[in-house]
Design an enzyme around this catalytic site. Sequence first.
Site, PDB file in Angstrom:
ATOM      1  N   CYS A   1      -2.447  -6.446  18.442  1.00 39.48           N
ATOM      2  CA  CYS A   1      -3.655  -5.644  19.029  1.00 39.48           C
ATOM      3  C   CYS A   1      -2.944  -4.564  19.912  1.00 39.48           C
ATOM      4  O   CYS A   1      -2.105  -4.741  20.749  1.00 39.48           O
ATOM      5  CB  CYS A   1      -4.324  -6.563  20.070  1.00 39.48           C
ATOM      6  SG  CYS A   1      -5.723  -5.742  20.674  1.00 39.48           S
TER       7      CYS A   1
ATOM      8  N   GLU B   1      -3.234   1.419   6.340  1.00 38.88           N
ATOM      9  CA  GLU B   1      -3.361   2.858   5.669  1.00 38.88           C
ATOM     10  C   GLU B   1      -3.808   2.493   4.233  1.00 38.88           C
ATOM     11  O   GLU B   1      -3.423   3.397   3.588  1.00 38.88           O
ATOM     12  CB  GLU B   1      -1.993   3.814   5.943  1.00 38.88           C
ATOM     13  CG  GLU B   1      -2.336   5.259   5.902  1.00 38.88           C
ATOM     14  CD  GLU B   1      -3.249   5.748   7.138  1.00 38.88           C
ATOM     15  OE1 GLU B   1      -3.861   6.817   6.725  1.00 38.88           O
ATOM     16  OE2 GLU B   1      -3.433   5.177   7.943  1.00 38.88           O
TER      17      GLU B   1
ATOM     18  N   GLY C   1      -8.296  -3.208   6.877  1.00 33.66           N
ATOM     19  CA  GLY C   1      -9.257  -3.103   7.832  1.00 33.66           C
ATOM     20  C   GLY C   1     -10.207  -1.997   7.931  1.00 33.66           C
ATOM     21  O   GLY C   1     -11.297  -1.933   7.477  1.00 33.66           O
TER      22      GLY C   1
END
Length: 244
Positions: free
Chosen positions: A80, A183, A205
């Site tokens: 994170c 990416e 994601g």
Amino acid sequence: SIALLKSFKSLASLFPIVSSPPCLIPTPTPSPKAPPAKLGPTVTTAFPEASANSTNEALAANAVRALELGSPGIDLNFGCPAKTVNRSQGGAILLLEPQRVAHIVATVRHAIGDDAWLSAKMRLGFTTKDLAIENAKGIAGAGADELTVHARTKVEGYRPPAHWQWIKKIRAQVSIPVIANGEVWTPEDYLSCKQTSGSEDVMIGRGLVWKPDLALQIRHRQRARELTHGIGLHLYLRCFTLSI
């Protein structure tokens, strides 16, 4: 709080935050209209002081409680990049201390036992990539079943490119499965990521948020390639048979 519990791929994802007083997942209160459920021992909700060891133990207690509540596994997020989380000594900033990361994983593994699923996610580092392999080896050696690697440092954020070649380096140093991340916006990115990293699996994601059918596009591309390969192999074998 020590950990934020969220649902992700049916796993309980815990963000290790090791400086604040522990706040454990509370035991649910039975409804007065229903018979009391067998909830097990009550979990303490707070401590006045927290050392590194007590905080890790509190995180482990959260993991145990999550499994008791029905999660099929635990995922520890060391990737994170959020400033709020990092200021609390959680998330990617822990990657500056590989021994600390390994100790957290080992503490949770000990608490949940050998049979429970335990995975982790990391970035390539906080400011540099110098500790990437050491962190990955520590996570694997401490008992994680699987590792997802976001192929950028915290400082690099989400700026292109993602350094998929580093995932290949990590895969060569650990014995657990390594999932590539970062990416992937198109089916072409997915194929490039797999080829460069060598990973069988890819986690997507933001690409799925931007293009919700991206996984379907990738699956369609895979099936088309398999079909083309199958037809080509059939024609080759048929020609070979006729030539005989």
